[in-house]
Design an enzyme around this catalytic site. Structure first.
Site, PDB file in Angstrom:
ATOM      1  N   GLU A 151      20.414  17.036  -4.252  1.00  0.00           N
ATOM      2  CA  GLU A 151      21.000  16.115  -3.544  1.00  0.00           C
ATOM      3  C   GLU A 151      22.190  15.373  -4.294  1.00  0.00           C
ATOM      4  OE1 GLU A 151      17.947  13.002  -2.552  1.00  0.00           O
ATOM      5  OE2 GLU A 151      16.749  14.632  -1.606  1.00  0.00           O
ATOM      6  N   THR A 197       7.241   4.149   1.257  1.00  0.00           N
ATOM      7  CA  THR A 197       6.825   5.556   0.766  1.00  0.00           C
ATOM      8  C   THR A 197       6.608   6.550   1.974  1.00  0.00           C
ATOM      9  OG1 THR A 197       5.343   4.597  -0.794  1.00  0.00           O
ATOM     10  CG2 THR A 197       4.943   6.911  -0.231  1.00  0.00           C
ATOM     11  N   SER A 254       1.011  -1.286   0.020  1.00  0.00           N
ATOM     12  CA  SER A 254      -0.117   0.031  -0.045  1.00  0.00           C
ATOM     13  C   SER A 254       0.833   1.311   0.071  1.00  0.00           C
ATOM     14  CB  SER A 254      -0.878  -0.001   1.194  1.00  0.00           C
ATOM     15  OG  SER A 254      -0.244   0.089   2.502  1.00  0.00           O
ATOM     16  N   GLY A 255       1.952   1.040  -0.681  1.00  0.00           N
ATOM     17  CA  GLY A 255       2.846   2.472  -0.906  1.00  0.00           C
ATOM     18  C   GLY A 255       2.487   3.025  -2.104  1.00  0.00           C
ATOM     19  N   GLN A 292      11.965  11.009   2.826  1.00  0.00           N
ATOM     20  CA  GLN A 292      12.381  12.284   3.004  1.00  0.00           C
ATOM     21  C   GLN A 292      12.378  13.379   1.917  1.00  0.00           C
ATOM     22  OE1 GLN A 292      15.339  12.736   6.197  1.00  0.00           O
ATOM     23  NE2 GLN A 292      14.292  11.405   7.563  1.00  0.00           N
ATOM     24  N   SER A 327      13.591   7.127  -6.954  1.00  0.00           N
ATOM     25  CA  SER A 327      12.892   6.055  -6.542  1.00  0.00           C
ATOM     26  C   SER A 327      11.326   6.433  -6.753  1.00  0.00           C
ATOM     27  CB  SER A 327      13.181   5.415  -5.336  1.00  0.00           C
ATOM     28  OG  SER A 327      13.233   6.433  -4.172  1.00  0.00           O
ATOM     29  N   ARG A 381      21.493   3.827  -7.319  1.00  0.00           N
ATOM     30  CA  ARG A 381      20.232   4.786  -7.610  1.00  0.00           C
ATOM     31  C   ARG A 381      20.597   6.230  -7.457  1.00  0.00           C
ATOM     32  NH1 ARG A 381      15.804   7.013  -3.637  1.00  0.00           N
ATOM     33  NH2 ARG A 381      17.355   6.228  -2.466  1.00  0.00           N
ATOM     34  N   ARG A 387      25.769   8.621  -3.470  1.00  0.00           N
ATOM     35  CA  ARG A 387      25.666   7.880  -2.171  1.00  0.00           C
ATOM     36  C   ARG A 387      26.788   6.728  -1.868  1.00  0.00           C
ATOM     37  NH1 ARG A 387      18.928   7.552  -1.809  1.00  0.00           N
ATOM     38  NH2 ARG A 387      18.672   9.780  -1.240  1.00  0.00           N
ATOM     39  N   HIS A 428      19.637   1.236   2.869  1.00  0.00           N
ATOM     40  CA  HIS A 428      18.745   2.174   2.510  1.00  0.00           C
ATOM     41  C   HIS A 428      17.681   1.734   1.195  1.00  0.00           C
ATOM     42  CE1 HIS A 428      16.448   6.318   2.397  1.00  0.00           C
ATOM     43  NE2 HIS A 428      17.056   6.381   1.191  1.00  0.00           N
ATOM     44  N   ALA A 488       3.391   2.971  -5.231  1.00  0.00           N
ATOM     45  CA  ALA A 488       3.411   2.120  -6.468  1.00  0.00           C
ATOM     46  C   ALA A 488       1.942   1.555  -6.393  1.00  0.00           C
ATOM     47  CB  ALA A 488       4.577   0.807  -6.496  1.00  0.00           C
ATOM     48  N   HIS A 501      22.699   4.274   2.812  1.00  0.00           N
ATOM     49  CA  HIS A 501      22.455   5.738   3.019  1.00  0.00           C
ATOM     50  C   HIS A 501      23.650   6.355   3.724  1.00  0.00           C
ATOM     51  CE1 HIS A 501      21.256  10.016   3.407  1.00  0.00           C
ATOM     52  NE2 HIS A 501      20.126   9.692   2.616  1.00  0.00           N
TER      53      HIS A 501
END
Length: 506
Positions: free
Chosen positions: A116, A44, A11-12, A48, A380, A375, A279, A340, A14, A232
């Site tokens: 970032e 999800t 239930s995120g 942040q 994402s 990534r 990262r 992460h 996607a 991360h």
């Protein structure tokens, strides 16, 4: 048995965005979402940073975003997938805005774009430091407006139902009654998120136990690139905290410096981008520094930043630090790398189709080819939005084969014996997390990997024997999934002979 047209596991962002779109197109079809915790608990919710989407076309463009993604992916991205996802990004962002998601606006009335590590331009759309939470809020409201969507929370998917490489749904455990139910569907979407809980240090929530990937593997789906685990670089370090809180990469984008205990800014020794390197580079650099010094952590220095502006941008980070006695106006924030994100997963094509007919995967559990070996930050959520839309458009054109949908399947064979003890499960889970942290972490070697594989195989055998003689529950099946996912990571780490992106083997 529960019959549905579309079964979504997770239930995120996607799963929910797909559900909203397919429900709107086919109001007479039944959409069923099963999620093992509350409906709003997903990876999800904890994102942040934001969504990387080209907005300011005066200073930025698709080509630059594509180049940044390819550089970060270290030559292993699918170039056509990268182009597709980035070019489709603005439309998918606009859909979120139309659904009520609120993103930060600058003084000119435009979207406030953050930056970032790995990005050459400011292009990260955000809602302070709680972007995922805001997106989840907005899309859940939209989900509840659809009369043909039903959410089963605290229902845990155990196994996919497959025959002749065709998926017909899943066996699902009602966590409250321990009853195992067949959810039969024309199409099944795995949107189960990440694998973070297999590591001792992770920014992922407790629900991230790799369930979708493990189920897909046991159903013989293709799984790729599991060796590419993104750590991360800046998770809050505190020896008395049992969970790891993320200090967003956007804090470095905002101007914070990484320092050793003695105050040395070390990142320029490893990469010309310094604190804004990607990262994989930052995490590996911190790992090297900690091994050289023997220190438990490095530090993020925000003391030179404008405090009012910092609190406005990062209220949750400021408050979490303050709660454990860190005053960012004068104190450095202790940080360590933590697991992460998983760059690999269930292999899918451009329409999100797995190697099993009528089984689709989206979000972190999938391997699309966008991320390659590492990534790019905030790509994402973008990937999840684009691929859920691709799956929706592809499935909406398909007509279910009636000779397939009329099939019946045996009920789950229940063992009428005692439930597996909580101590047995928690002890192995803790040992597994320690094992993966020590032997399958940022830097790996074949000896450690082979030792880890041997131990994981022993646990798998032990759990298989327990399953044949005991009642199962969610905690036990999560452990089985964690073991299966860990074995995949180890096996694919052993198979990879060259260092790329986030993968380093010595």
């Amino acid at each position: 048995m529960i019959q549905t047209d579309y079964l979504i596991i997770g239930s995120g962002v996607a799963g929910l965005t797909f559900a909203i779109k397919i429900a709107e197109k086919y109001p007479d079809k039944k959409i069923t979402i099963v999620t093992k915790s509350s409906e709003d608990e997903s990876n999800t919710k904890y994102a942040q940073g934001g969504i990387a989407v080209v907005q300011n076309k005066v200073e930025d463009d698709f080509k630059k975003h594509i180049e940044d993604t390819l550089i970060c992916g270290a030559g292993l991205c699918d170039v056509e997938v990268v182009k597709m996802v980035i070019i489709k990004g603005p439309k998918r962002l606009q859909e979120l805005i139309d659904w009520g998601a609120k993103f930060d606006i600058n003084d000119d009335g435009n979207l406030d774009l953050g930056r970032e590590g790995g990005h050459s331009k400011n292009r990260v759309v955000h809602h302070k430091d709680q972007t995922g939470f805001e997106i989840e809020r907005a899309i859940l409201i939209q989900t509840h407006k659809k009369q043909n969507i039903e959410i089963f929370d605290f229902y845990f998917a155990l196994e996919l139902i497959t025959e002749n490489n065709h998926c017909f749904g899943a066996y699902v455990l009602n966590e409250k009654t321990n009853e195992i139910i067949i959810f039969k569907s024309d199409y099944t979407l795995l949107a189960t998120g990440g694998i973070g809980q297999i590591y001792g240090h992770t920014t992922n929530p407790a629900v991230a136990t790799g369930d979708g990937i493990a189920m897909a593997k046991r159903a013989n789906a293709d799984i790729k690139d599991m060796e590419f685990i993104q750590f991360h670089p800046t998770a809050l370090y505190h020896k008395n905290l049992t969970s790891t809180f993320l200090i967003s990469e956007a804090v470095r984008g905002f101007g914070a410096y990484l320092r050793t205990k003695n105050g040395t800014r070390f990142m320029l020794n490893y990469d010309v981008r310094g604190d804004l390197a990607s990262r994989d580079i930052v995490s590996q650099s911190i790992e090297i520094e900690l091994k050289k010094s023997g220190d438990e952590c490095v530090y993020l220095d925000c003391t030179h930043l404008n405090l009012v502006a910092f609190i406005n941008h990062f209220p949750m980070i400021y408050n979490n630090c303050k709660a454990i006695g860190i005053d960012i106006e004068k104190d450095w924030i202790p940080v360590i790398p933590a697991q992460h994100y998983l760059c690999g997963g269930i292999s899918v094509d451009k329409n999100g189709q797995t190697s099993i007919e009528n089984l689709f995967a989206c979000g972190e559990c999938s391997r699309t080819g966008l991320h390659g070996a590492n990534r790019l930050a905030s790509n994402s959520l973008l990937e999840a939005l684009v691929y859920s839309d691709r799956i929706y458009k592809f499935i909406s054109k398909l007509i279910p084969k009636k000779d397939k949908t009329n099939k019946t399947f045996p009920e789950w064979k229940v063992v009428n014996s005692e439930i597996i003890s909580h101590d047995f499960i928690s002890n192995i889970k803790l040992e597994l997390q320690i094992l993966m942290q020590k032997k399958v972490g940022i830097v790996r070697n074949d000896i450690d990997l082979l030792n880890a594989k041997s131990q994981l195989d022993n646990w798998k055998k032990e759990c298989n024997e327990m399953q044949n003689t005991h009642k199962i529950n969610k905690d036990f099946y999560e452990l089985i999934n964690m073991i299966d996912v860990s074995i995949l990571i180890v096996e694919q780490s052993l198979a990879r002979k060259e260092n790329r992106g986030g993968f380093v083997k010595i």
